[in-house]
Design a protein around this motif. Structure first.
Motif, PDB file in Angstrom:
ATOM      1  N   VAL A 153      -4.326  21.598   0.927  1.00  0.00           N
ATOM      2  CA  VAL A 153      -3.994  22.447   0.073  1.00  0.00           C
ATOM      3  C   VAL A 153      -3.642  21.696  -1.322  1.00  0.00           C
ATOM      4  O   VAL A 153      -3.332  20.743  -1.416  1.00  0.00           O
ATOM      5  CB  VAL A 153      -2.676  23.108   0.415  1.00  0.00           C
ATOM      6  CG1 VAL A 153      -2.339  24.196  -0.642  1.00  0.00           C
ATOM      7  CG2 VAL A 153      -2.692  23.782   1.770  1.00  0.00           C
ATOM      8  N   TYR A 154      -4.239  22.479  -2.391  1.00  0.00           N
ATOM      9  CA  TYR A 154      -4.015  21.707  -3.752  1.00  0.00           C
ATOM     10  C   TYR A 154      -3.410  22.570  -4.617  1.00  0.00           C
ATOM     11  O   TYR A 154      -3.465  23.787  -4.797  1.00  0.00           O
ATOM     12  CB  TYR A 154      -5.466  21.400  -4.266  1.00  0.00           C
ATOM     13  CG  TYR A 154      -6.468  20.526  -3.641  1.00  0.00           C
ATOM     14  CD1 TYR A 154      -6.199  19.209  -3.886  1.00  0.00           C
ATOM     15  CD2 TYR A 154      -7.212  20.857  -2.728  1.00  0.00           C
ATOM     16  CE1 TYR A 154      -7.166  18.384  -3.211  1.00  0.00           C
ATOM     17  CE2 TYR A 154      -8.045  20.152  -1.924  1.00  0.00           C
ATOM     18  CZ  TYR A 154      -7.892  18.669  -2.107  1.00  0.00           C
ATOM     19  OH  TYR A 154      -8.697  17.825  -1.390  1.00  0.00           O
ATOM     20  N   LEU A 155      -2.319  22.049  -5.528  1.00  0.00           N
ATOM     21  CA  LEU A 155      -1.662  22.643  -6.355  1.00  0.00           C
ATOM     22  C   LEU A 155      -2.610  22.394  -7.695  1.00  0.00           C
ATOM     23  O   LEU A 155      -2.425  21.434  -8.139  1.00  0.00           O
ATOM     24  CB  LEU A 155      -0.071  22.065  -6.681  1.00  0.00           C
ATOM     25  CG  LEU A 155       0.626  22.736  -7.723  1.00  0.00           C
ATOM     26  CD1 LEU A 155       0.907  24.239  -7.630  1.00  0.00           C
ATOM     27  CD2 LEU A 155       1.876  21.956  -7.777  1.00  0.00           C
ATOM     28  N   ALA A 156      -2.839  23.857  -8.137  1.00  0.00           N
ATOM     29  CA  ALA A 156      -3.786  23.582  -9.439  1.00  0.00           C
ATOM     30  C   ALA A 156      -2.750  23.535 -10.698  1.00  0.00           C
ATOM     31  O   ALA A 156      -2.167  24.056 -11.167  1.00  0.00           O
ATOM     32  CB  ALA A 156      -4.473  24.933  -9.716  1.00  0.00           C
ATOM     33  N   THR A 157      -2.874  21.887 -11.223  1.00  0.00           N
ATOM     34  CA  THR A 157      -2.451  21.831 -12.340  1.00  0.00           C
ATOM     35  C   THR A 157      -2.951  21.889 -13.576  1.00  0.00           C
ATOM     36  O   THR A 157      -2.418  21.666 -14.713  1.00  0.00           O
ATOM     37  CB  THR A 157      -1.617  20.390 -12.219  1.00  0.00           C
ATOM     38  OG1 THR A 157      -2.923  19.584 -12.032  1.00  0.00           O
ATOM     39  CG2 THR A 157      -0.885  20.334 -10.972  1.00  0.00           C
TER      40      THR A 157
ATOM     41  N   GLN B 247       2.811  26.636   4.874  1.00  0.00           N
ATOM     42  CA  GLN B 247       3.413  25.599   4.585  1.00  0.00           C
ATOM     43  C   GLN B 247       3.471  25.001   3.173  1.00  0.00           C
ATOM     44  O   GLN B 247       4.873  24.496   2.809  1.00  0.00           O
ATOM     45  CB  GLN B 247       2.780  24.297   5.450  1.00  0.00           C
ATOM     46  CG  GLN B 247       3.493  22.816   5.321  1.00  0.00           C
ATOM     47  CD  GLN B 247       4.827  22.981   6.149  1.00  0.00           C
ATOM     48  OE1 GLN B 247       4.810  22.850   7.179  1.00  0.00           O
ATOM     49  NE2 GLN B 247       5.905  23.102   5.251  1.00  0.00           N
ATOM     50  N   ALA B 248       2.410  25.338   2.478  1.00  0.00           N
ATOM     51  CA  ALA B 248       2.684  24.780   0.890  1.00  0.00           C
ATOM     52  C   ALA B 248       3.503  25.904   0.210  1.00  0.00           C
ATOM     53  O   ALA B 248       4.200  25.207  -0.514  1.00  0.00           O
ATOM     54  CB  ALA B 248       1.325  24.975   0.512  1.00  0.00           C
ATOM     55  N   ALA B 249       3.612  27.013   0.585  1.00  0.00           N
ATOM     56  CA  ALA B 249       4.576  27.868   0.008  1.00  0.00           C
ATOM     57  C   ALA B 249       6.103  27.377   0.252  1.00  0.00           C
ATOM     58  O   ALA B 249       7.131  27.225  -0.768  1.00  0.00           O
ATOM     59  CB  ALA B 249       4.477  29.348   0.448  1.00  0.00           C
TER      60      ALA B 249
ATOM     61  N   VAL C 116       0.514  14.867   8.838  1.00  0.00           N
ATOM     62  CA  VAL C 116      -0.273  13.739   8.482  1.00  0.00           C
ATOM     63  C   VAL C 116      -0.553  13.433   7.158  1.00  0.00           C
ATOM     64  O   VAL C 116      -0.995  12.479   6.564  1.00  0.00           O
ATOM     65  CB  VAL C 116      -1.661  13.741   9.332  1.00  0.00           C
ATOM     66  CG1 VAL C 116      -1.307  13.519  10.777  1.00  0.00           C
ATOM     67  CG2 VAL C 116      -2.571  14.744   8.919  1.00  0.00           C
ATOM     68  N   ARG C 117      -0.154  14.780   6.325  1.00  0.00           N
ATOM     69  CA  ARG C 117      -0.494  14.555   4.906  1.00  0.00           C
ATOM     70  C   ARG C 117       0.712  15.503   4.152  1.00  0.00           C
ATOM     71  O   ARG C 117       1.305  16.270   4.870  1.00  0.00           O
ATOM     72  CB  ARG C 117      -1.838  15.187   4.612  1.00  0.00           C
ATOM     73  CG  ARG C 117      -2.170  16.177   5.050  1.00  0.00           C
ATOM     74  CD  ARG C 117      -3.699  16.752   4.519  1.00  0.00           C
ATOM     75  NE  ARG C 117      -4.831  15.990   5.301  1.00  0.00           N
ATOM     76  CZ  ARG C 117      -6.012  15.972   5.177  1.00  0.00           C
ATOM     77  NH1 ARG C 117      -6.617  16.833   4.281  1.00  0.00           N
ATOM     78  NH2 ARG C 117      -6.842  15.228   5.973  1.00  0.00           N
TER      79      ARG C 117
END
Length: 272
Positions: free
Chosen positions: A33-37, A156-158, A230-231
């Motif tokens: 999962v990537y947070l678009a910055t 999980q990201a949220a 793991v990440r």
């Protein structure tokens, strides 16, 4: 098992609930999962939304977005997430997206509709609630039926973003089918308002951030992903292209060091 389309208040998530485990011996899909910055990364997010909402479902009029980017006023104060299956610059594809709307300038969309129960986010003190709204949730193109791991990684990201930034609740306006799916995985969502019609029946739910963290840990174990991740739940991604010339024989880096990923062709920024 009943086949149920997953959806958010603004779109459809074309997947179906399935078993928590892959077939014996099958390799687990590798999601990140990537947070678009950066603007480039957010353009990938907007293009995926355009592909789903305008071209696939027709929920939004494609002629309103001639550049091929589906976006609205809430994107200015939202965190945008992307999910990739496989490598970032080669051998992978974008399979999921989500945004978390912050109440920075205007009320959250669901709160603004006035559909919530009185005191849905009441506190002992007269303080504004710290709430994030989950929106534009997409899961598509995953190799496993129902994408249980993909949905887990989005949740999980949220939860991690809400916890890292001090938000006490996550707010959803979703179809009953998606609510049942989240409840099936023991996410502690609570009905907090009246049903409404928005491209189908939608219901507002809230999920406490702290309690959701414990539920997600149990879900991760059921998926066979181990006791601890793991990440990181998500990493920042600006969307800048790679620089293949740096791998050529004799190349010497300049004095200004810049981080970069493994070289390869950047995938066309559109859901695949």
């Amino acid at each position: 098992m009943e086949d149920e389309l997953l959806s958010t208040h603004a779109d459809v998530e074309p997947g179906y609930p399935g078993p928590d485990h892959c077939a014996p011996g099958a390799a687990l899909p590798s999601y990140q999962v990537y947070l678009a910055t950066g603007a480039r990364a957010r353009h990938i997010h907007y293009r995926m939304r355009y592909a789903v909402y305008c071209l696939e479902t027709g929920f939004e009029a494609a002629e309103h977005y001639p550049e091929g980017f589906e976006r609205d006023l809430y994107d200015e104060h939202a965190a945008h997430f992307l999910v990739r299956l496989g490598g970032l610059y080669a051998g992978g594809r974008w399979v999921g997206a989500m945004r978390l709307i912050r109440p920075d300038r205007t009320p959250l969309p669901t709160i603004a509709t006035g559909q919530l129960f009185p005191g849905a986010f009441a506190k002992a003190r007269d303080e504004p609630p710290r709430v994030l709204e989950v929106s534009r949730l997409i899961a598509r193109g995953a190799p496993e039926r129902g994408s249980p791991r993909l949905l887990y990684h989005l949740c999980q990201a949220a939860q991690a973003y809400a916890q890292n930034h001090g938000y006490e609740f996550l707010l959803f306006m979703i179809r009953p089918a998606l609510a049942r799916l989240l409840q099936r995985h023991h996410i502690p969502i609570e009905l907090c308002g009246e049903a409404c019609e928005h491209r189908g029946l939608r219901l507002p739910f809230r999920a406490p951030t702290a309690e959701s963290g414990a539920a997600l840990s149990a879900w991760r174990r059921r998926l066979g992903l181990g006791e601890t991740p793991v990440r990181a739940p998500y990493v920042e991604f600006a969307g800048n292209p790679p620089f293949p010339y740096r791998t050529k024989l004799g190349y010497k880096p300049c004095w200004r060091r810049r981080s970069y990923q493994a070289p390869g062709a950047l995938e066309v920024p559109c859901a695949g």
